[in-house]
Write a protein that holds these residues in place. Structure first.
Motif, PDB file in Angstrom:
ATOM      1  N   ALA A 204       0.833  -1.204   0.000  1.00 43.74           N
ATOM      2  CA  ALA A 204       0.000   0.000   0.000  1.00 43.74           C
ATOM      3  C   ALA A 204       0.871   1.259   0.000  1.00 43.74           C
ATOM      4  N   TYR A 205       1.947   1.244   0.750  1.00 44.43           N
ATOM      5  CA  TYR A 205       2.847   2.399   0.818  1.00 44.43           C
ATOM      6  C   TYR A 205       3.487   2.658  -0.542  1.00 44.43           C
ATOM      7  N   ALA A 206       3.918   1.603  -1.198  1.00 42.96           N
ATOM      8  CA  ALA A 206       4.554   1.745  -2.507  1.00 42.96           C
ATOM      9  C   ALA A 206       3.600   2.357  -3.526  1.00 42.96           C
TER      10      ALA A 206
ATOM     11  N   LEU B 156       4.896   8.255  -2.685  1.00 45.92           N
ATOM     12  CA  LEU B 156       5.458   9.260  -1.772  1.00 45.92           C
ATOM     13  C   LEU B 156       6.961   9.436  -2.006  1.00 45.92           C
ATOM     14  N   PRO B 157       7.436  10.672  -2.030  1.00 52.57           N
ATOM     15  CA  PRO B 157       8.868  10.907  -2.210  1.00 52.57           C
ATOM     16  C   PRO B 157       9.674  10.678  -0.931  1.00 52.57           C
ATOM     17  N   SER B 158       8.963  10.641   0.200  1.00 53.21           N
ATOM     18  CA  SER B 158       9.631  10.550   1.498  1.00 53.21           C
ATOM     19  C   SER B 158       8.652  10.002   2.531  1.00 53.21           C
ATOM     20  N   ASP B 159       9.196   9.531   3.650  1.00 52.74           N
ATOM     21  CA  ASP B 159       8.345   9.065   4.740  1.00 52.74           C
ATOM     22  C   ASP B 159       7.973  10.197   5.691  1.00 52.74           C
ATOM     23  N   GLU B 160       8.371  11.409   5.360  1.00 54.06           N
ATOM     24  CA  GLU B 160       8.076  12.558   6.213  1.00 54.06           C
ATOM     25  C   GLU B 160       6.784  13.237   5.769  1.00 54.06           C
ATOM     26  N   GLY B 161       5.969  13.618   6.740  1.00 53.10           N
ATOM     27  CA  GLY B 161       4.802  14.435   6.454  1.00 53.10           C
ATOM     28  C   GLY B 161       3.525  13.706   6.099  1.00 53.10           C
ATOM     29  N   SER B 162       3.503  12.387   6.206  1.00 54.55           N
ATOM     30  CA  SER B 162       2.251  11.669   5.948  1.00 54.55           C
ATOM     31  C   SER B 162       2.056  10.622   7.034  1.00 54.55           C
ATOM     32  N   GLN B 163       0.808  10.226   7.232  1.00 55.95           N
ATOM     33  CA  GLN B 163       0.519   9.230   8.263  1.00 55.95           C
ATOM     34  C   GLN B 163       1.193   7.906   7.935  1.00 55.95           C
ATOM     35  N   SER B 164       1.057   7.445   6.684  1.00 56.97           N
ATOM     36  CA  SER B 164       1.675   6.165   6.318  1.00 56.97           C
ATOM     37  C   SER B 164       3.194   6.263   6.335  1.00 56.97           C
ATOM     38  N   GLY B 165       3.727   7.447   6.052  1.00 53.84           N
ATOM     39  CA  GLY B 165       5.170   7.642   6.132  1.00 53.84           C
ATOM     40  C   GLY B 165       5.674   7.436   7.549  1.00 53.84           C
ATOM     41  N   GLY B 166       4.911   7.888   8.513  1.00 55.28           N
ATOM     42  CA  GLY B 166       5.281   7.682   9.906  1.00 55.28           C
ATOM     43  C   GLY B 166       5.167   6.232  10.327  1.00 55.28           C
ATOM     44  N   GLN B 167       4.285   5.508   9.682  1.00 53.78           N
ATOM     45  CA  GLN B 167       4.059   4.114  10.043  1.00 53.78           C
ATOM     46  C   GLN B 167       5.041   3.147   9.387  1.00 53.78           C
TER      47      GLN B 167
ATOM     48  N   GLU C 280      16.962  -3.827   6.880  1.00 50.29           N
ATOM     49  CA  GLU C 280      17.817  -2.934   7.679  1.00 50.29           C
ATOM     50  C   GLU C 280      18.501  -1.884   6.812  1.00 50.29           C
ATOM     51  N   LEU C 281      18.836  -2.232   5.570  1.00 54.30           N
ATOM     52  CA  LEU C 281      19.398  -1.244   4.647  1.00 54.30           C
ATOM     53  C   LEU C 281      18.394  -0.126   4.408  1.00 54.30           C
ATOM     54  N   VAL C 282      17.132  -0.487   4.187  1.00 53.50           N
ATOM     55  CA  VAL C 282      16.088   0.513   3.968  1.00 53.50           C
ATOM     56  C   VAL C 282      15.894   1.359   5.222  1.00 53.50           C
ATOM     57  N   LEU C 283      15.848   0.722   6.378  1.00 55.43           N
ATOM     58  CA  LEU C 283      15.682   1.476   7.630  1.00 55.43           C
ATOM     59  C   LEU C 283      16.830   2.438   7.891  1.00 55.43           C
ATOM     60  N   GLY C 284      17.983   2.147   7.364  1.00 52.68           N
ATOM     61  CA  GLY C 284      19.146   3.007   7.559  1.00 52.68           C
ATOM     62  C   GLY C 284      19.159   4.249   6.687  1.00 52.68           C
ATOM     63  N   GLN C 285      18.192   4.381   5.789  1.00 52.43           N
ATOM     64  CA  GLN C 285      18.154   5.540   4.901  1.00 52.43           C
ATOM     65  C   GLN C 285      17.483   6.725   5.588  1.00 52.43           C
ATOM     66  N   PRO C 286      17.941   7.937   5.275  1.00 56.29           N
ATOM     67  CA  PRO C 286      17.349   9.120   5.917  1.00 56.29           C
ATOM     68  C   PRO C 286      15.882   9.331   5.537  1.00 56.29           C
ATOM     69  N   THR C 287      15.504   8.944   4.336  1.00 58.40           N
ATOM     70  CA  THR C 287      14.101   9.009   3.934  1.00 58.40           C
ATOM     71  C   THR C 287      13.738   7.698   3.239  1.00 58.40           C
ATOM     72  N   ILE C 288      12.477   7.345   3.356  1.00 60.33           N
ATOM     73  CA  ILE C 288      11.991   6.111   2.739  1.00 60.33           C
ATOM     74  C   ILE C 288      10.881   6.491   1.758  1.00 60.33           C
ATOM     75  N   SER C 289      11.204   6.434   0.484  1.00 60.85           N
ATOM     76  CA  SER C 289      10.234   6.761  -0.556  1.00 60.85           C
ATOM     77  C   SER C 289       9.404   5.529  -0.912  1.00 60.85           C
ATOM     78  N   SER C 290       8.310   5.778  -1.593  1.00 58.28           N
ATOM     79  CA  SER C 290       7.491   4.674  -2.087  1.00 58.28           C
ATOM     80  C   SER C 290       8.282   3.817  -3.062  1.00 58.28           C
ATOM     81  N   GLN C 291       9.136   4.456  -3.872  1.00 58.14           N
ATOM     82  CA  GLN C 291       9.939   3.711  -4.836  1.00 58.14           C
ATOM     83  C   GLN C 291      10.920   2.782  -4.128  1.00 58.14           C
ATOM     84  N   LEU C 292      11.517   3.243  -3.040  1.00 59.09           N
ATOM     85  CA  LEU C 292      12.439   2.405  -2.276  1.00 59.09           C
ATOM     86  C   LEU C 292      11.703   1.181  -1.736  1.00 59.09           C
ATOM     87  N   ILE C 293      10.510   1.388  -1.211  1.00 60.97           N
ATOM     88  CA  ILE C 293       9.709   0.279  -0.687  1.00 60.97           C
ATOM     89  C   ILE C 293       9.265  -0.643  -1.815  1.00 60.97           C
ATOM     90  N   ASP C 294       8.929  -0.073  -2.974  1.00 66.10           N
ATOM     91  CA  ASP C 294       8.555  -0.896  -4.116  1.00 66.10           C
ATOM     92  C   ASP C 294       9.713  -1.817  -4.505  1.00 66.10           C
TER      93      ASP C 294
END
Length: 141
Positions: A21-23, A27-38, A91-105
């Motif tokens: 669903a996140y992908a 989203l360009p980043s995990d900042e500023g949205s409810q799902s980004g925070g989750q 863990e590689l993804v968690l180590g990134q400063p931002t998590i985009s939808s593309q990264l999760i995809d």
């Protein structure tokens, strides 16, 4: 022990569903949205569930005296390898400063994560059969 294994499986599967669903949100980043925070919460829970999963299963096999033990051990070696590979990717993804939808995809598409999910689907079915005694087959006359 079987309940704990089922809980680990469910946690990882829920994370994967949330990642799908996140992908899809673009989203360009995990900042500023409810799902980004989750997303980090779901990934963190998945990390905890993946860590030691094979060891928990091995303990259940030993405690339950499940047979044939060598077949369980062989599968648990595969599960352990797939869990460790998936853990490294998450863990590689968690180590990134931002998590985009593309990264999760891209994480969703990881063959390592897909292999682990397939292992978990198989394991979930095995656990179900262990919890439910086999029904005797009716004898034909």
């Amino acid at each position: 022990m079987l309940a704990e294994i089922s809980e680990h499986c469910n946690t990882i599967e829920e994370c994967y569903e949330f990642m799908l669903a996140y992908a899809a949100q673009g989203l360009p980043s995990d900042e500023g949205s409810q799902s980004g925070g989750q997303i980090r919460e779901y990934l963190g829970r998945a990390v905890r569930a993946m860590s030691g999963l094979a060891e928990s299963c091995a303990m259940a096999v030993k405690q339950g005296r499940l047979e044939p033990a060598e077949r369980y051990r062989a599968f648990l070696a595969v599960l352990d390898r797939d869990a460790h590979d998936s853990l490294a990717a998450v863990e590689l993804v968690l180590g990134q400063p931002t998590i985009s939808s593309q990264l999760i995809d891209n994480l969703n598409a990881s063959i390592h994560l897909r292999a682990l999910l397939t292992d978990l689907f198989l394991l979930s079915e095995v656990v179900k059969t262990l919890r439910t005694p086999a029904k005797p087959m009716a004898s034909g006359g």
